[in-house]
Design a protein around this motif. Structure first.
Motif, short mmCIF file in Angstrom:
data_model
loop_
_atom_site.label_atom_id
_atom_site.label_comp_id
_atom_site.label_asym_id
_atom_site.label_seq_id
_atom_site.Cartn_x
_atom_site.Cartn_y
_atom_site.Cartn_z
N ASP A 241 0.85 -1.07 -0.32
CA ASP A 241 -0.08 -0.13 -0.54
C ASP A 241 1.09 1.47 0.16
O ASP A 241 1.37 1.73 0.51
CB ASP A 241 -1.02 -0.10 1.44
N ASP A 242 1.29 2.07 -0.99
CA ASP A 242 2.32 2.78 -1.57
C ASP A 242 2.09 3.87 -2.62
O ASP A 242 1.90 2.69 -3.93
CB ASP A 242 3.85 2.87 -1.12
N TYR A 243 1.64 4.73 -2.85
CA TYR A 243 1.27 5.28 -4.04
C TYR A 243 2.25 5.50 -4.83
O TYR A 243 1.83 5.69 -5.76
CB TYR A 243 1.22 6.08 -3.87
N TYR A 244 3.76 5.85 -4.26
CA TYR A 244 4.80 6.21 -5.54
C TYR A 244 5.17 4.67 -6.57
O TYR A 244 5.78 5.17 -6.90
CB TYR A 244 5.47 7.00 -4.28
N VAL A 245 4.90 3.24 -6.02
CA VAL A 245 5.68 2.17 -6.36
C VAL A 245 4.68 2.31 -7.09
O VAL A 245 3.67 2.20 -7.95
CB VAL A 245 5.26 1.21 -5.47
N ASN A 246 5.56 1.55 -8.39
CA ASN A 246 4.54 0.45 -10.08
C ASN A 246 5.36 -0.96 -9.85
O ASN A 246 6.25 -1.55 -10.56
CB ASN A 246 5.33 1.72 -10.78
N ILE A 247 4.15 -1.91 -8.90
CA ILE A 247 4.67 -2.61 -9.02
C ILE A 247 3.82 -4.03 -9.75
O ILE A 247 3.51 -5.01 -9.40
CB ILE A 247 4.06 -3.53 -7.89
N MET A 248 3.02 -3.27 -11.25
CA MET A 248 2.74 -4.49 -11.90
C MET A 248 2.83 -4.33 -13.18
O MET A 248 2.93 -2.75 -13.62
CB MET A 248 0.85 -3.85 -11.41
N SER A 249 3.00 -5.03 -14.39
CA SER A 249 3.04 -5.27 -15.73
C SER A 249 2.39 -5.91 -16.40
O SER A 249 3.03 -7.21 -15.91
CB SER A 249 4.47 -4.81 -15.62
N TRP A 250 1.67 -6.17 -17.42
CA TRP A 250 0.75 -7.10 -18.33
C TRP A 250 1.86 -7.10 -19.79
O TRP A 250 1.90 -5.87 -20.51
CB TRP A 250 -0.27 -6.30 -18.49
N GLY A 251 2.87 -8.56 -19.57
CA GLY A 251 3.99 -7.72 -21.24
C GLY A 251 2.57 -8.00 -22.18
O GLY A 251 1.84 -8.43 -22.26
N LYS A 252 3.34 -8.10 -23.69
CA LYS A 252 3.08 -8.65 -24.99
C LYS A 252 3.16 -10.22 -24.56
O LYS A 252 2.06 -10.96 -25.57
CB LYS A 252 3.89 -8.55 -26.05
N ASN A 253 3.77 -11.24 -24.19
CA ASN A 253 3.17 -12.65 -23.97
C ASN A 253 1.47 -13.18 -23.03
O ASN A 253 1.91 -14.31 -22.70
CB ASN A 253 4.83 -12.85 -23.08
N ASN A 254 1.13 -11.83 -23.02
CA ASN A 254 -0.08 -12.41 -21.93
C ASN A 254 0.54 -12.62 -20.58
O ASN A 254 -0.28 -13.47 -19.98
CB ASN A 254 -1.04 -13.72 -22.92
N VAL A 255 0.94 -12.07 -19.86
CA VAL A 255 2.06 -12.97 -18.26
C VAL A 255 1.74 -11.39 -17.94
O VAL A 255 2.82 -10.31 -18.46
CB VAL A 255 3.12 -13.41 -18.91
N LEU A 256 1.21 -11.82 -16.96
CA LEU A 256 1.27 -10.20 -15.26
C LEU A 256 1.52 -10.71 -14.69
O LEU A 256 2.24 -11.31 -13.52
CB LEU A 256 -0.41 -10.27 -15.05
N ALA A 257 2.71 -9.91 -14.26
CA ALA A 257 4.12 -9.69 -12.86
C ALA A 257 3.77 -9.10 -12.09
O ALA A 257 3.11 -7.93 -12.59
CB ALA A 257 4.93 -9.80 -13.99
N VAL A 258 3.43 -9.58 -11.15
CA VAL A 258 2.92 -8.63 -9.62
C VAL A 258 3.95 -8.27 -8.87
O VAL A 258 4.46 -10.13 -8.77
CB VAL A 258 1.49 -8.45 -9.65
N GLY A 259 4.06 -7.36 -8.07
CA GLY A 259 5.14 -7.92 -6.95
C GLY A 259 4.27 -7.78 -5.56
O GLY A 259 3.39 -7.01 -5.10
N LEU A 260 3.82 -9.15 -4.82
CA LEU A 260 3.50 -9.34 -3.28
C LEU A 260 4.61 -9.61 -2.31
O LEU A 260 4.95 -10.47 -2.04
CB LEU A 260 2.44 -10.25 -3.85
N GLY A 261 5.02 -8.23 -2.12
CA GLY A 261 5.75 -8.02 -0.70
C GLY A 261 7.18 -8.35 -1.16
O GLY A 261 7.51 -7.71 -2.04
N PRO A 262 7.61 -9.18 -0.72
CA PRO A 262 8.76 -9.73 -1.32
C PRO A 262 9.22 -10.93 -2.30
O PRO A 262 10.35 -10.99 -2.38
CB PRO A 262 9.43 -10.24 0.08
N THR A 263 7.87 -11.57 -2.82
CA THR A 263 7.42 -12.43 -4.07
C THR A 263 7.00 -11.90 -4.99
O THR A 263 6.20 -10.51 -4.93
CB THR A 263 6.97 -13.29 -3.71
N LEU A 264 7.86 -12.15 -6.25
CA LEU A 264 7.16 -11.95 -7.61
C LEU A 264 6.66 -13.08 -7.91
O LEU A 264 7.11 -14.05 -8.61
CB LEU A 264 8.59 -11.33 -8.72
#
Length: 498
Positions: free
Chosen positions: A138-161
């Motif tokens: 819960d931090d406004y300044y971070v960017n912890i999610m990205s959806w690539g052209k390979n249809n894979v969503l990467a998301v950081g949940l605490g210390p784990t990606l």
């Protein structure tokens, strides 16, 4: 002449035809003295109804609206005056109404509007799927999610990606950080979606191969938290709490050094390479050796921001970079001049941190930016002229912006607000910037927003530790709302990422 004679003369004059001639009165309708005006009558319809008693007459122009108006024409209007007037009645306060002409005009307008009306596309009332995401920061300044052209969503949940494949719905844990308080704070797929850039709290920047789940290399240069990253070809740009922007060259180069040496009978030690020797070859007495050496990855470093760089976005053409900082400033950089640290524009209109940035997909010089809680404005910029085109007050903190590639619209995600406008998604029409609708009453503020590769679905990362998928974009459809290809893949409403 006495008074009674004068009175009789006045009364006779008042009711005489001479008085009507000398003081003419305007009348509503021309026509016969005792017959209704024929221009108000549909004689063809009346004849048909009288002669054809067995068949129900139906016509697109003679519908219920016409019948209602015909009934009204036989009775009193709203002011209690008869519509069917005779010659000799003084002009009423209402204007003449030609019912048939008016009806024809209305039917023509309806037909024209139907031909011009866009096909039906509904705004979602609820999310398509909800993922539980325990540990989401819960931090406004971070960017912890990205959806690539390979249809894979990467998301950081605490210390784990985690990596979630939207095609087969498989969830894969890429890595887990064992160091305390060194969690991923910025995640971005490369343009071809082969490499994942991950920035950390303790200034580390790593490149990961998602297919092999291996760390490719680590990039140094920052001394503070990396909150934003952006790709432009093989150039990776990172923004940090140390107020700097660094362009990293993520490629490795094969450097070949050719040495011409004389070989003697005794054994000799040959110098010259600074990296691992990968190959050797003889040509008579000439020995050729090749070395694989990592080139210096620092392409340029810029220090113009006076606070943390929390927003970075390259233009679609790759010729300009937008950077937003916590000090309320927005910079526009030209790719060819970044080594000189000379910016193209600096905008100071925002009154809070500038994190949300999005380049328009159909006007390459147009940029949208969103401000934080003290600003709450979406601003549209012409980066060619360096002017603000639009400024819209949203009444809530703006955490993300995504352009609709199928319609001229832009979607904004929101956080804190002083009123009831917080924690929502708002859809705006471009270029008028009128609100199309709002939806998604999240229980907590939205931290990040990103779009699927097909430009149909968006996902919001919420501070209540959920990921919510919305079928809001997409081509227009007829009859019913269009469902994204993802919709058929979900069998349950709630899933879990862990």
């Amino acid at each position: 002449m006495d008074q009674s004679d004068k009175l009789r003369l006045l009364q006779s004059y008042w009711y005489s035809p001479r008085r009507l001639h000398d003081s003419p009165t305007r009348y509503d309708f021309p026509g016969d003295r005792f017959l209704p005006n024929r221009s108000l009558m549909d004689l063809d319809r009346a004849h048909t109804l009288l002669t054809n008693k067995t068949t129900d007459f139906k016509s697109s122009k003679c519908n219920e609206v016409y019948q209602q108006k015909l009934i009204e024409s036989q009775s009193l209007n709203s002011e209690g005056k008869r519509i069917m007037v005779f010659r000799g009645s003084s002009k009423s306060s209402t204007k003449p109404i030609r019912f048939v002409d008016e009806l024809r005009q209305e039917m023509a307008a309806i037909s024209d509007n139907k031909s011009k009306q866009a096909p039906y596309r509904s705004i979602p009332k609820a999310e398509m799927i909800v993922f539980d995401a325990p540990g989401l920061m819960d931090d406004y300044y971070v960017n912890i999610m990205s959806w690539g052209k390979n249809n894979v969503l990467a998301v950081g949940l605490g210390p784990t990606l985690y990596l979630w494949n939207s095609v087969d719905q498989r969830i894969h844990k890429l890595f887990h950080v064992r160091e305390e308080d060194n969690w991923p704070t910025s995640i971005t797929w490369s343009e071809e979606a082969r490499t994942l850039a991950v920035g950390y709290t303790c200034s580390n920047l790593q490149l990961w191969d998602a297919e092999s789940s291996k760390l490719i290399r680590s990039l140094q240069g920052h001394s503070g938290r990396i909150a934003s990253t952006a790709w432009n070809g093989h150039i990776l740009t990172s923004g940090s709490r140390d107020k700097s922007i660094i362009n990293h060259d993520a490629l490795r180069r094969l450097l070949q050094s050719i040495h011409h040496v004389s070989v003697y009978l005794q054994i000799r030690s040959l110098q010259g390479h600074s990296g691992r020797i990968a190959s050797t070859a003889w040509n008579g007495h000439i020995l050729t050796s090749g070395s694989l050496r990592a080139r210096n990855h620092l392409a340029s470093c810029i220090k113009k921001h006076s606070d943390e760089v929390c927003g970075l976005k390259w233009s679609n053409e790759g010729d300009r970079l937008a950077s937003g900082g916590s000090e309320k400033q927005l910079y526009i950089w030209e790719a060819s001049k970044m080594s000189s640290s000379k910016f193209l524009h600096r905008f100071t209109d925002h009154c809070a941190a500038v994190k949300a940035l999005a380049w328009c997909p159909y006007q390459h010089n147009v940029l949208a930016s969103g401000g934080g809680w003290n600003d709450r404005c979406i601003r549209i910029w012409n980066t060619q002229k360096g002017i603000c085109i639009h400024s819209i007050e949203t009444k809530a903190q703006i955490s993300g912006l995504e352009w609709n590639r199928h319609h001229k619209e832009i979607l904004s995600s929101h956080g804190y607000s002083t009123g009831e406008d917080q924690n929502k998604l708002c859809l705006w029409k471009y270029p008028s910037m009128t609100k199309v609708g709002e939806f998604g009453n999240h229980e907590a503020r939205i931290i990040n927003l990103c779009q699927s590769p097909d430009g149909v679905t968006v996902v919001s990362a919420v501070a209540d530790e959920t990921l919510r998928f919305w079928d809001v974009f997409g081509p227009p459809t007829t009859g019913t709302s269009m469902a994204s290809d993802l919709q058929g893949l979900f069998s349950s409403r709630n899933s879990l990422i862990r």
